[in-house]
Design an enzyme around this catalytic site. Structure first.
Site, PDB file in Angstrom:
ATOM      1  N   TYR A  44      -3.796  12.192   0.836  1.00  0.00           N
ATOM      2  CA  TYR A  44      -3.087  11.374  -0.157  1.00  0.00           C
ATOM      3  C   TYR A  44      -2.004  12.221  -0.834  1.00  0.00           C
ATOM      4  O   TYR A  44      -0.847  11.810  -0.946  1.00  0.00           O
ATOM      5  CB  TYR A  44      -4.103  10.860  -1.184  1.00  0.00           C
ATOM      6  CG  TYR A  44      -3.572   9.865  -2.179  1.00  0.00           C
ATOM      7  CD1 TYR A  44      -3.622   8.500  -1.916  1.00  0.00           C
ATOM      8  CD2 TYR A  44      -3.025  10.271  -3.397  1.00  0.00           C
ATOM      9  CE1 TYR A  44      -3.148   7.575  -2.839  1.00  0.00           C
ATOM     10  CE2 TYR A  44      -2.546   9.354  -4.321  1.00  0.00           C
ATOM     11  CZ  TYR A  44      -2.620   8.013  -4.040  1.00  0.00           C
ATOM     12  OH  TYR A  44      -2.148   7.095  -4.943  1.00  0.00           O
TER      13      TYR A  44
ATOM     14  N   GLY B 184     -16.916   4.885  -2.510  1.00  0.00           N
ATOM     15  CA  GLY B 184     -16.032   5.496  -1.512  1.00  0.00           C
ATOM     16  C   GLY B 184     -15.464   4.504  -0.517  1.00  0.00           C
ATOM     17  O   GLY B 184     -15.024   4.877   0.572  1.00  0.00           O
ATOM     18  N   ALA B 185     -15.453   3.218  -0.868  1.00  0.00           N
ATOM     19  CA  ALA B 185     -14.992   2.203   0.086  1.00  0.00           C
ATOM     20  C   ALA B 185     -13.551   1.791  -0.170  1.00  0.00           C
ATOM     21  O   ALA B 185     -13.038   0.874   0.448  1.00  0.00           O
ATOM     22  CB  ALA B 185     -15.899   0.984   0.009  1.00  0.00           C
ATOM     23  N   GLY B 186     -12.887   2.459  -1.108  1.00  0.00           N
ATOM     24  CA  GLY B 186     -11.496   2.118  -1.386  1.00  0.00           C
ATOM     25  C   GLY B 186     -11.349   0.833  -2.191  1.00  0.00           C
ATOM     26  O   GLY B 186     -10.313   0.188  -2.163  1.00  0.00           O
TER      27      GLY B 186
ATOM     28  N   ASP C  47       2.679   2.241  -4.996  1.00  0.00           N
ATOM     29  CA  ASP C  47       2.609   2.337  -6.473  1.00  0.00           C
ATOM     30  C   ASP C  47       3.190   3.644  -7.006  1.00  0.00           C
ATOM     31  O   ASP C  47       3.981   3.644  -7.944  1.00  0.00           O
ATOM     32  CB  ASP C  47       1.183   2.055  -7.017  1.00  0.00           C
ATOM     33  CG  ASP C  47       0.108   3.037  -6.608  1.00  0.00           C
ATOM     34  OD1 ASP C  47       0.350   3.849  -5.683  1.00  0.00           O
ATOM     35  OD2 ASP C  47      -0.996   2.993  -7.204  1.00  0.00           O
TER      36      ASP C  47
ATOM     37  N   ASP D  78      -4.764   0.792  -9.338  1.00  0.00           N
ATOM     38  CA  ASP D  78      -6.196   0.472  -9.435  1.00  0.00           C
ATOM     39  C   ASP D  78      -6.603   0.167 -10.875  1.00  0.00           C
ATOM     40  O   ASP D  78      -7.252  -0.845 -11.151  1.00  0.00           O
ATOM     41  CB  ASP D  78      -7.043   1.641  -8.905  1.00  0.00           C
ATOM     42  CG  ASP D  78      -6.690   1.975  -7.467  1.00  0.00           C
ATOM     43  OD1 ASP D  78      -5.983   1.175  -6.830  1.00  0.00           O
ATOM     44  OD2 ASP D  78      -7.123   3.038  -6.994  1.00  0.00           O
TER      45      ASP D  78
ATOM     46  N   SER E 152     -14.015   1.977  -7.185  1.00  0.00           N
ATOM     47  CA  SER E 152     -15.194   2.181  -8.030  1.00  0.00           C
ATOM     48  C   SER E 152     -14.856   3.144  -9.170  1.00  0.00           C
ATOM     49  O   SER E 152     -15.336   2.979 -10.289  1.00  0.00           O
ATOM     50  CB  SER E 152     -16.378   2.699  -7.212  1.00  0.00           C
ATOM     51  OG  SER E 152     -16.019   3.855  -6.510  1.00  0.00           O
ATOM     52  N   SER E 153     -13.975   4.111  -8.924  1.00  0.00           N
ATOM     53  CA  SER E 153     -13.686   5.066 -10.006  1.00  0.00           C
ATOM     54  C   SER E 153     -12.870   4.426 -11.119  1.00  0.00           C
ATOM     55  O   SER E 153     -13.185   4.602 -12.299  1.00  0.00           O
ATOM     56  CB  SER E 153     -13.001   6.331  -9.475  1.00  0.00           C
ATOM     57  OG  SER E 153     -12.107   6.030  -8.462  1.00  0.00           O
TER      58      SER E 153
ATOM     59  N   GLU F 217       0.831  -1.216   0.000  1.00  0.00           N
ATOM     60  CA  GLU F 217       0.000   0.000   0.000  1.00  0.00           C
ATOM     61  C   GLU F 217       0.858   1.254   0.000  1.00  0.00           C
ATOM     62  O   GLU F 217       1.861   1.327   0.726  1.00  0.00           O
ATOM     63  CB  GLU F 217      -0.896  -0.033   1.242  1.00  0.00           C
ATOM     64  CG  GLU F 217      -2.293   0.417   0.997  1.00  0.00           C
ATOM     65  CD  GLU F 217      -3.057  -0.495   0.041  1.00  0.00           C
ATOM     66  OE1 GLU F 217      -3.141  -0.142  -1.158  1.00  0.00           O
ATOM     67  OE2 GLU F 217      -3.568  -1.534   0.478  1.00  0.00           O
TER      68      GLU F 217
HETATM   69  C1  GLA Z   1      -5.485   4.582  -3.937  1.00  0.00           C
HETATM   70  C2  GLA Z   1      -4.804   4.972  -5.232  1.00  0.00           C
HETATM   71  C3  GLA Z   1      -3.757   3.930  -5.646  1.00  0.00           C
HETATM   72  C4  GLA Z   1      -2.803   3.601  -4.493  1.00  0.00           C
HETATM   73  C5  GLA Z   1      -3.588   3.322  -3.208  1.00  0.00           C
HETATM   74  C6  GLA Z   1      -2.688   3.153  -2.003  1.00  0.00           C
HETATM   75  O1  GLA Z   1      -6.247   3.434  -4.142  1.00  0.00           O
HETATM   76  O2  GLA Z   1      -5.744   5.129  -6.258  1.00  0.00           O
HETATM   77  O3  GLA Z   1      -3.062   4.366  -6.777  1.00  0.00           O
HETATM   78  O4  GLA Z   1      -1.884   4.619  -4.307  1.00  0.00           O
HETATM   79  O5  GLA Z   1      -4.526   4.356  -2.920  1.00  0.00           O
HETATM   80  O6  GLA Z   1      -1.916   2.026  -2.125  1.00  0.00           O
END
Ligand code: GLA
Length: 391
Positions: A223, A123-125, A38, A173, A128-129, A35
């Site tokens: 972020y 919005g749950a990580g 990237d 993602d 979705s986008s 995490e």
């Molecule tokens: C979000 C970003 C990814 C990555 C993660 C953290 O999902 O879209 O590119 O940086 O956070 O690992």
């Protein structure tokens, strides 16, 4: 997903049953480990989920784009006469950003009607986008015979998000939802973009995603702050080694960081990135050896590092993780995605899965006042045409 019902909604919205739309699907993703690596040129280990975005799309005579979704009451129409600008509306910017990328590459787009439906919790990580972007990208590629390969579509989708939507995400993602492979996780080197599919064989364990259901308010600004802190670390380390990203340092060099980085916050950020890369490499090895116990330990260490060094967790994620670890049968559990809210991902013995969900739900509600949600996903292939014209 009931495709007949979805098609019915399409015709209710747009009429003309003689002009049949085509169905596309793009998954969401969960990251198992790796995490905030990237955008530092490091390693990630995500997989694509059966939760995702469905798109019905067809050509029309008018030179217009019509967008609608079953998820929100927010339709939009745009005239096709050059590049688009951010509309300040929520989701429509994702397809418009992707369409711009096609237009920039001189692909001639004609009038279209789009109907989206997403079952990735918003919005749950769970991306979705990226899922909306990639389903749009594969559909346009197919409809207009644009001939872009998956990697190009991934890059175009990331660009749409970075430059049009304005979220400065890395490539994980879009890559995961584009390159997903059924029952496999993807080990990706985000610097070279070389990758390897690894069968996700969990034996008598299951993969459980838990949604904090916390609204992610400050995620984007935090972020970007983390990205700046990593850039700072690179700058401070350049007298030691002419690096362009933090992932060029290996775990054997962590002890050197203190010598060059005096700011304790920047130091901790760099430590996380370098140690996390080490954990992803080991996770790849132990997964191939079918050592799920060690894989779980690495997941736990990843969360601890994201909490202590990278500081992207928060009370909700930490409650799920640290209370979750006390429940028997939990092999490993950590936050997934950008953090500050969103979801955790856990590996739990199948025989304890039900107990895990009921016990954790009660504890979490008592501690946070929020009701968590649990998903037991399937791992699926990446974005593509579903191979049918709905009749
Ligand atoms: C979000 C970003 C990814 C990555 C993660 C953290 O999902 O879209 O590119 O940086 O956070 O690992």
């Amino acid at each position: 997903m009931d495709t007949n019902n979805f098609a019915e909604k399409f015709f209710e919205k747009y009429g003309n049953r003689n002009n049949k739309p085509v169905l596309f699907f793009s998954p969401g993703r969960v990251n198992l480990i790796g995490e905030h690596t990237d955008y530092n040129g490091g390693f990630v280990f995500p997989c694509a989920l059966n939760y995702g975005t469905y798109l019905l799309i067809r050509r029309i005579e008018e030179n217009l784009l019509r967008f609608s979704t079953i998820n929100f009451n927010e339709d939009s129409e745009a005239e096709l006469k050059g590049l688009f600008l951010n509309t300040h509306k929520r989701w429509i910017n994702y397809p418009l950003g992707v369409i711009n990328e096609f237009l920039k590459r001189e692909i001639k787009i004609s009038g279209l009607e789009f109907l989206y439906y997403g079952d990735v919790p918003n919005g749950a990580g769970l991306s979705s986008s990226a899922s909306i972007e990639m389903v749009t990208a594969v559909a346009l590629n197919d409809f207009f015979n644009a001939g872009f390969d998956t990697l190009e579509l991934v890059k175009m989708s990331q660009k749409a998000e970075n430059e049009f939507v304005g979220m400065n995400c890395g490539i994980m993602d879009q890559f995961a939802v584009g390159f997903g492979k059924k029952n496999n996780a993807i080990f990706l080197n985000c610097h070279t973009l070389s990758y390897e599919n690894v069968p996700l064989i969990l034996n008598d364990n299951s993969l459980i995603i838990t949604n904090t259901n916390k609204r992610r308010g400050l995620t984007d600004s935090k972020y970007n702050e983390r990205r700046r802190e990593c850039d700072k670390a690179v700058e401070l380390l350049q007298p030691y080694k002419p690096i362009i990203n933090l992932s060029e340092l290996n775990t054997g060099e962590i002890h050197l960081l203190e010598k060059y980085i005096k700011d304790p916050v920047v130091l901790r950020r760099a430590k996380h990135v370098i140690s996390e890369n080490g954990r992803v490499v080991e996770a790849l090895k132990v997964l191939k050896e079918n050592n799920i116990i060690r894989f779980g330990e690495l997941m736990n260490q990843s969360h601890d590092s994201l909490k202590e060094d990278y500081e992207v967790t928060g009370i909700e994620l930490d409650t799920l993780v640290y209370e979750g670890r006390k429940i028997p049968g939990v092999i490993g559990t950590r936050m997934t995605g950008a953090g500050f809210g969103g979801c955790t991902v856990s590996i739990v013995r199948k025989s304890y899965s039900a107990k895990f969900m009921t016990e954790l739900s009660t504890i979490y509600q008592n501690k946070t006042g929020l009701v968590p949600e649990f998903y037991q996903p399937e791992i699926v292939d990446g974005a593509g045409r579903m191979g049918m014209i709905v009749s």
